[in-house]
Motif scaffolding. Structure first.
Motif, PDB file in Angstrom:
ATOM      1  N   ARG A   3      13.473 -14.666 -55.041  1.00  0.00           N
ATOM      2  CA  ARG A   3      13.204 -13.910 -53.826  1.00  0.00           C
ATOM      3  C   ARG A   3      13.376 -12.414 -54.051  1.00  0.00           C
ATOM      4  NH1 ARG A   3      15.094 -11.633 -48.527  1.00  0.00           N
ATOM      5  NH2 ARG A   3      16.119 -10.144 -49.879  1.00  0.00           N
TER       6      ARG A   3
ATOM      7  N   ASP B 116       8.226 -14.906 -45.137  1.00  0.00           N
ATOM      8  CA  ASP B 116       9.621 -15.347 -45.124  1.00  0.00           C
ATOM      9  C   ASP B 116      10.100 -15.898 -43.785  1.00  0.00           C
ATOM     10  OD1 ASP B 116       9.483 -12.927 -43.820  1.00  0.00           O
ATOM     11  OD2 ASP B 116      11.293 -12.080 -44.725  1.00  0.00           O
TER      12      ASP B 116
ATOM     13  N   ILE C  28       9.713 -13.882 -49.441  1.00  0.00           N
ATOM     14  CA  ILE C  28       9.835 -15.323 -49.185  1.00  0.00           C
ATOM     15  C   ILE C  28      11.291 -15.603 -48.800  1.00  0.00           C
ATOM     16  CG2 ILE C  28       7.947 -15.965 -50.737  1.00  0.00           C
ATOM     17  CD1 ILE C  28      10.105 -16.848 -52.766  1.00  0.00           C
ATOM     18  N   ARG C  29      11.566 -16.840 -48.416  1.00  0.00           N
ATOM     19  CA  ARG C  29      12.907 -17.193 -47.930  1.00  0.00           C
ATOM     20  C   ARG C  29      13.639 -17.952 -49.026  1.00  0.00           C
ATOM     21  NH1 ARG C  29      17.223 -18.738 -45.265  1.00  0.00           N
ATOM     22  NH2 ARG C  29      17.114 -19.387 -43.084  1.00  0.00           N
TER      23      ARG C  29
END
Ligand SMILES: *Cc1c(COP(=O)(O)O)cnc(C)c1O
Length: 379
Positions: free
Chosen positions: A335, A54, A346-347
């Motif tokens: 996410r 992320d 993750i972003r």
């Protein structure tokens, strides 16, 4: 008497928060990523079981020389070299740019804020080309400047040919324009022609190359030697895997150096950070090898992500891949489920054009496997 409290403030003393500069009350909070231990507690998983993709961190870590140097740190009791001499000499040799043009910072982030403190009066303007790295707009706001947005076009290209940047410069007379190549979050590059055109404008161009090592194009650091209005920023955080040590650097026009040196906090880069970065440069082969692994994995992962029914990945020249969700779900939902159900970070984005997107950092092949299994399970 010990333990006795001082008298309560008189009613006519204003609240502590009223002392702030007024524009700071309107500042939107910056949302940094969570460190391993905080994540671990929140997700109920040990840190080693979390796949952290992320923040574009480098899973391979720095060269062994860097860890050794840190363990053997000789003078933690002595203030660091305010001129980061060894570090800048090493960088000059590595990049072929005179050390007189180089300045180190506590991450490239510090240099962004430092530069704005040195150039912007309250109410001055900067040009930002979103979607891009959030710190330009954030630091501008902290410094009381106004952000003029020139949104990127289809495919995340900056609008040079359409002259939107030129018009924004003419109309708003900004001091600074921030450009990022490869851009975060999509990984696209800015062409030499486009950069050259922006450099024709009467504005200081900050060219952020935090991820340049992962592309096939050379850094523009040497351009700084011939220009009065170009600054190139780079960092040890991404390719050299030292995000936690906070070492960034920039190449600046010669005519800016004297005042930058005068205005800089003398001890901005810690001894540990200087020592570890110098040691990392002793093993550039290791850094190149890690870079090659991540680039190869990026290409492999890109094809795998194309095979996930609900994802549309964008080609990237960096160590991350931006993906659009094509099934109507938001990036936030994907996410949250990846994190809670699979321990994969993750972003996601909350800005209007990107709330159906996620950015996935490229990790090791094992991390990609965990990611892809989790993505398939959430189809
Ligand atoms: C990560 C990043 C930086 C910040 O780097 P530090 O040296 O860790 O402060 C700068 N610019 C962009 C575009 C980044 O993504």
């Amino acid at each position: 008497m010990a333990g006795q409290r001082p008298a309560a403030p008189k009613a006519n003393v204003p609240s502590g928060s009223s002392f702030f500069r007024p524009h700071l009350h309107k500042l939107a909070p910056y949302k940094p990523i969570e460190p391993f231990d905080v994540l671990s507690a929140r997700l109920g998983r040990p840190a080693h079981d979390i796949v952290k993709l992320d923040a574009n961190e480098n899973p391979y870590g720095p060269p062994p020389e860097a860890r050794q140097a840190l363990a053997q740190l000789e003078y933690p009791n002595i203030y660091p070299d305010p001129e980061s001499r060894e570090l800048r000499a090493g960088l000059a040799k590595w990049h072929g740019v005179p050390e007189e043009l180089l300045l180190a910072g506590s991450g490239a982030d510090e240099l962004l804020d430092f530069l704005m403190r040195c150039t912007l009066e309250p109410g001055d303007r900067i040009v930002d080309c979103p979607p891009t790295f959030g710190m330009y707009a954030y630091d501008a706001e902290v410094n009381g400047a106004t952000v003029v947005q020139v949104p990127r076009l289809e495919g995340f290209r900056i609008d040079v040919q359409g002259k939107r940047i030129k018009r924004a410069v003419e109309e708003h007379q900004p001091k600074l324009v921030f450009l990022t190549s490869p851009n975060n979050p999509d990984g696209s590059l800015i062409s030499d022609e486009d950069l050259a055109q922006v450099l024709e404008l009467p504005v200081l161009v900050v060219f952020d190359e935090a991820y340049i090592e992962f592309s096939d194009v050379p850094s523009k650091m040497s351009w700084v030697m011939e220009r009065e209005n170009l600054i190139v920023l780079r960092t040890f955080s991404k390719c050299a895997a030292l995000a936690g040590m906070r070492v960034g650097y920039g190449a600046f026009p010669k005519s800016m150096m004297e005042i930058l040196w005068r205005a800089k906090q003398p001890y901005n880069v810690t001894t540990a950070s200087q020592v570890v970065a110098v040691a990392a440069m002793q093993n550039l082969e290791y850094i190149q090898d890690v870079r090659d692994k991540l680039v190869a994995e990026r290409e492999r992962l890109f094809k795998e992500l194309q095979g996930v029914a609900y994802l549309d990945p964008y080609p990237s020249h960096s160590n991350f891949i931006l993906c659009r969700l094509t099934d109507g779900r938001s990036g936030a939902e994907l996410r949250d489920r990846l994190a809670a159900e699979h321990g994969v970070m993750i972003r996601h984005y909350s800005s209007p054009g990107l709330n159906d997107c996620v950015r996935i950092s490229v990790g090791t092949p094992q991390q990609s496997r965990r990611l892809c299994e989790a993505l398939q399970a959430l189809a």
